[in-house]
Design a protein around this motif. Structure first.
Motif, PDB file in Angstrom:
ATOM      1  N   THR A  16       0.701  -1.136   0.023  1.00 52.00           N
ATOM      2  CA  THR A  16       0.113   0.004  -0.097  1.00 52.00           C
ATOM      3  C   THR A  16       0.705   1.113   0.066  1.00 52.00           C
ATOM      4  N   ALA A  17       2.231   1.023  -0.172  1.00 47.92           N
ATOM      5  CA  ALA A  17       2.961   2.046  -0.052  1.00 47.92           C
ATOM      6  C   ALA A  17       2.935   3.199  -1.278  1.00 47.92           C
ATOM      7  N   THR A  18       2.901   4.589  -1.031  1.00 45.44           N
ATOM      8  CA  THR A  18       2.816   5.529  -1.869  1.00 45.44           C
ATOM      9  C   THR A  18       4.007   5.618  -2.863  1.00 45.44           C
ATOM     10  N   ALA A  19       3.916   6.285  -3.801  1.00 43.71           N
ATOM     11  CA  ALA A  19       5.025   6.612  -4.747  1.00 43.71           C
ATOM     12  C   ALA A  19       6.131   7.299  -4.026  1.00 43.71           C
ATOM     13  N   GLU A  20       5.916   8.246  -3.253  1.00 43.13           N
ATOM     14  CA  GLU A  20       6.566   8.915  -2.517  1.00 43.13           C
ATOM     15  C   GLU A  20       7.426   8.225  -1.441  1.00 43.13           C
ATOM     16  N   GLU A  21       6.666   7.282  -0.875  1.00 37.88           N
ATOM     17  CA  GLU A  21       7.320   6.255   0.244  1.00 37.88           C
ATOM     18  C   GLU A  21       8.374   5.438  -0.423  1.00 37.88           C
ATOM     19  N   ILE A  22       7.852   4.966  -1.637  1.00 39.90           N
ATOM     20  CA  ILE A  22       8.875   4.057  -2.233  1.00 39.90           C
ATOM     21  C   ILE A  22      10.041   4.670  -2.707  1.00 39.90           C
ATOM     22  N   VAL A  23      10.115   6.031  -3.297  1.00 37.23           N
ATOM     23  CA  VAL A  23      11.136   6.679  -3.587  1.00 37.23           C
ATOM     24  C   VAL A  23      12.060   6.835  -2.258  1.00 37.23           C
ATOM     25  N   GLU A  24      11.406   7.390  -1.251  1.00 37.42           N
ATOM     26  CA  GLU A  24      12.173   7.929  -0.227  1.00 37.42           C
ATOM     27  C   GLU A  24      12.744   6.447   0.412  1.00 37.42           C
ATOM     28  N   ARG A  25      12.385   5.390   0.692  1.00 32.69           N
ATOM     29  CA  ARG A  25      12.753   4.197   1.020  1.00 32.69           C
ATOM     30  C   ARG A  25      13.805   3.583   0.274  1.00 32.69           C
ATOM     31  N   TYR A  26      13.826   4.015  -1.224  1.00 26.01           N
ATOM     32  CA  TYR A  26      14.838   3.521  -2.119  1.00 26.01           C
ATOM     33  C   TYR A  26      16.109   4.462  -1.948  1.00 26.01           C
ATOM     34  N   GLU A  27      15.844   5.733  -1.911  1.00 27.81           N
ATOM     35  CA  GLU A  27      17.087   6.661  -1.631  1.00 27.81           C
ATOM     36  C   GLU A  27      17.662   6.258  -0.258  1.00 27.81           C
TER      37      GLU A  27
END
Length: 69
Positions: A16-27
């Protein structure tokens, strides 16, 4: 091959992660793995974290292709 389930597992996020959460976690993980790789003298550890960075990049590409981010 990366599946959606595997991609979320690698990022340690739920689906259920948002796009922002995905990018933040990746970084965050990318920076963390880079620091560990750069600070260690052990070749095996360096290679392991280099592989983790490659895996993260694969996840990022997967989500871009699926237009999640």
């Amino acid at each position: 091959m990366i599946t959606e389930e595997r991609a979320f597992y690698i990022l340690q996020l739920d689906q259920t992660a948002t796009a922002e959460e995905i990018v933040e976690r990746y970084e965050n993980l990318k920076d963390q793995y880079r620091r560990i790789k750069d600070e260690t003298e052990d070749l095996r550890t360096r290679l392991a974290y280099q592989l983790k960075q490659i895996e993260l990049d694969d996840v990022f590409i997967f989500f871009r292709r699926k237009q999640r981010i």
